[in-house]
Enzyme design. Structure first.
Site, PDB file in Angstrom:
ATOM      1  CG  HIS A  98      63.986  76.264  53.552  1.00 15.83           C
ATOM      2  ND1 HIS A  98      63.485  76.273  54.843  1.00 15.83           N
ATOM      3  CD2 HIS A  98      63.397  77.311  52.918  1.00 15.83           C
ATOM      4  CE1 HIS A  98      62.646  77.281  54.977  1.00 15.83           C
ATOM      5  NE2 HIS A  98      62.572  77.918  53.828  1.00 15.83           N
TER       6      HIS A  98
ATOM      7  CB  CYS B 102      60.504  74.787  56.440  1.00 19.74           C
ATOM      8  SG  CYS B 102      61.862  73.603  56.271  1.00 19.74           S
TER       9      CYS B 102
END
Length: 924
Positions: free
Chosen positions: A874, A326
């Protein structure tokens, strides 16, 4: 320094902490100097390693989270006398710690970060420490070569995990294999696992359940084949004619492995050169394709993201997460949606590729990025798997190989620099000797510096992203002034440093009527366990006669008690679960009683005799004097007292309904709040009457510290004394009758130490302005001692004062908010909310060049976000499509609309601004 010489058989009990330190230091120095490919390194939990480092050092705290070598830490002075570490316990690094894997292939938790969760030790160091302390499990990993020249060494902590799918038998198996192994070895192991004749087996790269390529180049490594973590490998068994029989095909069709009208055939390579994954080649052979057999339908094998858009808006294609990628996906999407780059890479940019630049990647990085950009802007919403791009990235920047989380800004910096060198229009860089300003006008000197820069660096990246700032150094002794004008690609702005962290703990009271509560306290990031206990003591108004026992809860057990007040708080992770137990102050002869609940875990179809008892809920804690004579009845009373806060109302208890759905049960959950909060819904219990549940109805098992059973007397009145061990574990078998009497729903899960989420209103009420961050960046300050300036007039190094000013601003201004802070003693992330303009970032007053006639106005069009802590969390991206002026959230493969009001958050990390045009204030 004392010299220590001894054999490896020496016991640590024979050595002082100083002797242990010197012994391990010398082993580490020798091992690190002789490391080579094929060596074995071992993972050891950061928590245990930190305890050992502090134990063997004597003067000041030491922390290994600074990226320095192992041997350096064995030379770092330590602090006060600490307790000798217990056995090595690596259970927090693996998924299942109940059994040690004798093959040393235990499944390591996927989100671990070196320096935060574990340390890598050479084999010699691990062997010595384990011979001294014992413990485990042993987690061995190989050293492999990496990088373009294959000369850089790295420990392969996460070997590839591949899913083997056997066709036509529809069998499957997961294997671990090094990415440096060959396709031949993968083929051999597949045949071995499924007991197949290798002559009638072929294997396919079956990424995304599509035949991506036939793996018939047996000498190619799995790394060169671009295989990804957890991807599928199709294992085909052929008949003597080299095809699947009709019966086999029918079986495969039923399992979705082949189309209904096809047999197993070689897939033709893509006929497109530039649109395929790595298909460009030149007479210079500067670009080598990574995979020849590419499925035409590969990019159409995934479902749509489901984004509903007006018309046929392009640019709403997501990127699949290949495993902790990510960080890469968010940065790529921001660059791809930079209009200047989107136009450039969709046109014929190949004539600008610099094939000879020794600082570049012979065009391969630019080609891989350009190909990915074209796919992301192509019609359709099918997410793209950026495998070819990641393979090129890892080849030229080995630090981004593997599947660990990385810093998105570091990736962005490397990518911009790499693209610049690949696309540098200057084929032969001239040597230029920069002149000193010597009192000349700033405008003249700035233009000269910029022309010199462009003479060596001229690319689309420079055109779009590079600006220029003025750097002024003043000697504190002779007042010599040195002015230079340097280029910049992005601005890294400092944030206000927060020295504290919030820690949430669930507090259990020794008061039989009090329910557990969650308390969040702020403590120093560099504090010790005693600081946390003191903060909790103040927050929960602890009585003089009480004390707190702090524990980490894991897998329904007390994983560790924080008995040493000097344990650093840095050893407590944000995703840990902590409990604090209020107990009466104990004497030296007190035994702690841990109550562990366990429930029958009967699976469907399982025989009654084989049903296992598994722990459930959160353990409870009490204490008893070793000298007291206890009867079986008194022990049962102790257990009932610990359970009494969770007793249901009498009406519910009488019904004995374990499936009660009263609102009290449904709401009995912990809330992670900023102040003390009683568990909602549960009524405070009336004073417990031990006669309500006879002792014979409780099924108890007592275990001492050595895991030996303590036999309870058969006669309830017969007295017994507890053993002298510090703790005794009481297992209570949870029955339907107990479920009817007690509601332990609130014990099922504890809140984490720190829960991440959207920025709270309180945090937004006093934001830090982006302008304040910029002013701090431009503020005059003295150089740090390690970066002193050589004054040409004094002919000595001086700690000069340095002042930065913006001089020339780029078309696209990239601003990096420095949320991650590093020091020798710690690493941390700043959660500060920064209030940044979306429409009118006005930098006019910050530009020192006063000859500019137009205001320096910028508008935000993209940003990356980071949620979570250091080395984990994230990344996402918020991007505004300029053709429809709407904001979207790019979360890997998922894309969704967001309101402009939701663009700002405390997670904002890298901001992308575009200069407004002269007319109308809109972006061009």
């Amino acid at each position: 320094m004392a010299e220590v010489s001894m054999g490896s058989s020496s016991s640590s009990t024979d050595l002082s902490p100083e002797e242990e330190r010197v012994f391990i230091r010398d082993i580490a120095i020798a091992a690190e100097a002789n490391s080579k490919e094929g060596d074995t390194f071992y993972l050891i939990t950061q928590r245990w390693w930190q305890e050992w480092i502090e134990y063997v050092n004597q003067d000041q705290p030491c922390n290994t989270n600074d990226g320095s070598s192992l041997s350096e830490h064995c030379d770092s002075p330590g602090s006060s006398t600490l307790k000798k570490p217990s056995r090595i316990d690596n259970s927090d690094l693996i998924y299942d710690s109940s059994l040690e894997d004798p093959s040393n292939t235990s499944e390591i938790i996927e989100t671990l970060q070196e320096g935060r969760d574990y340390v890598l030790l050479p084999q010699e160091v691990w062997n010595q420490l384990r011979s001294w302390y014992g413990g485990g499990p042993t987690l061995a990993r190989r050293v492999i070569s990496s990088g373009l020249s294959q000369t850089e060494l790295a420990v392969e902590v996460y070997p590839l995990r591949l899913q083997l799918l056997l066709m036509p038998k529809s069998d499957h198996s997961a294997i671990r294999i090094s990415k440096k192994e060959t396709i031949r070895e993968l083929h051999r192991r597949a045949c071995e696992i499924f007991d197949l004749d290798s002559e009638h087996v072929r294997i396919w790269d079956y990424y995304g359940h599509q035949k991506y390529s036939l793996m018939n180049d047996l000498d190619k490594t799995l790394d060169d084949a671009n295989l990804q973590m957890d991807q599928d490998i199709l294992v085909e068994v052929l008949d003597i004619n080299g095809t699947l029989s009709s019966a086999h095909i029918q079986s495969a069709q039923e399992n979705g492995l082949v189309d209904g009208d096809s047999t197993s055939i070689l897939i033709e390579p893509s006929k497109s050169s530039l649109a395929a994954a790595g298909g460009f080649s030149s007479s210079r052979n500067a670009f080598r394709t990574g995979s020849v057999e590419v499925s035409q339908s590969f990019d159409n094998t995934y479902s749509s993201t489901g984004v509903t858009t007006r018309g046929s808006t392009a640019g709403l294609t997501g990127l699949l997460n290949l495993g902790n990628t990510c960080f890469m996906n968010s940065a790529i999407q921001c660059l791809v949606h930079t209009p200047e780059f989107a136009s450039y890479f969709q046109e014929d940019y190949h004539q600008e590729i610099n094939w000879q630049n020794p600082l570049g990647m012979v065009g391969e990085l630019a080609l891989a990025f350009g190909d990915l950009l074209r796919k992301l802007w192509a019609p359709g919403r099918t997410p793209i798997a950026p495998r070819p791009f990641k393979a090129k990235l890892a080849r030229f920047a080995p630090q981004f190989s593997g599947y660990n989380q990385h810093d998105s800004q570091e990736l962005l910096a490397f990518l911009l620099d790499g693209l610049h060198e690949d696309l540098n229009r200057v084929k032969h860089k001239p040597y230029i000797n920069s002149r000193d300003a010597d009192g000349r006008p700033d405008e003249e000197v700035a233009d000269e510096f910029w022309k010199n820069h462009i003479a060596r660096n001229d690319s689309i990246i420079v055109d779009v992203c590079q600006g220029q700032y003025k750097s002024t150094l003043v000697c504190p002794i002779c007042n010599k002034v040195s002015v230079t004008f340097d280029p910049f690609m992005y601005l890294s702005l400092p944030l206000q440093f927060n020295t504290t962290r919030a820690i949430t703990v669930t507090v259990f009271s020794c008061d039989k009527t009090a329910l557990p509560s969650t308390i969040t306290v702020n403590v120093s990031k560099q504090g010790r366990c005693r600081d946390l206990i003191q903060a909790l003591t103040n927050a929960c108004s602890l009585k003089q006669s009480e004390e707190l026992k702090l524990a980490e809860i894991r897998n329904n057990f007390i994983h560790r008690l924080f008995e040493d007040p000097l344990i650093p708080l840095s050893s407590i992770k944000d995703d840990d679960h902590l409990a604090a137990y209020k107990l009466s102050k104990s004497s030296e002869n007190t035994t702690l009683l841990r109550l562990v609940l366990r429930r029958r875990d009967q699976k469907a179809g399982e025989r009654e005799s084989t049903v296992q008892l598994k722990p459930c809920g959160t353990p409870l804690l009490s204490s008893a004097s070793c000298g007291d004579a206890l009867t079986k009845g008194k022990i049962h009373c102790l257990v009932q007292n610990m359970l009494s806060p969770f007793r249901r109302e009498e009406s519910v208890g009488k019904k004995g309904n374990s499936d009660s759905s009263i609102p009290e049960r449904r709401s009995a959950r912990f809330n992670n709040t900023e102040e003390e909060d009683k568990v909602g819904g549960l009524k405070k219990a009336k004073k417990s009457n031990s006669s309500d549940l006879g002792a014979s109805k409780l099924s108890l098992q007592l275990i001492d510290e050595d895991n030996k059973t303590i036999n309870l007397p058969d006669n309830e009145a017969e007295a017994m004394k507890l053993p002298s061990s510090a703790t005794v574990t009481i297992y209570l078998d949870w029955t339907p009758e107990l479920s009817g009497m007690y509601d332990i729903t609130c014990l099922e899960s504890l809140p984490e130490v720190l829960k991440y989420g959207p920025t709270t209103k309180k945090a937004r009420s006093e934001p830090l302005s982006l302008y304040a961050c910029l002013e701090a960046f431009l503020r005059e300050e003295p150089l740090v001692p390690d970066e002193m300036w050589f004054c040409p007039q004094c002919n000595e190094r001086r700690q000069a004062s340095k002042k930065l000013d913006l001089w020339r601003l780029p078309e696209v201004l990239v601003i990096h908010l420095k949320r991650f802070s590093y020091s020798r003693s710690m690493k941390h992330k700043l959660e500060t909310f920064v209030n940044f303009p979306i429409h009118d970032l006005d930098l006019t007053k910050y530009v020192a060049n006063k000859n500019l006639s137009q205001p320096q106005l910028y508008e935000l069009y993209a940003l990356t976000n980071h949620y979570g802590g250091m080395g984990s969390g994230h990344y996402t991206a918020h991007i505004k499509l300029l053709d429809d002026s709407r904001w979207y959230n790019f979360d890997d493969s998922h894309i969704s609309h967001i309101n402009e009001d939701d663009v700002k958050s405390g997670a904002a990390y890298v901001l992308f601004y575009r200069r407004k045009s002269d007319a109308g204030g809109k972006m061009t």
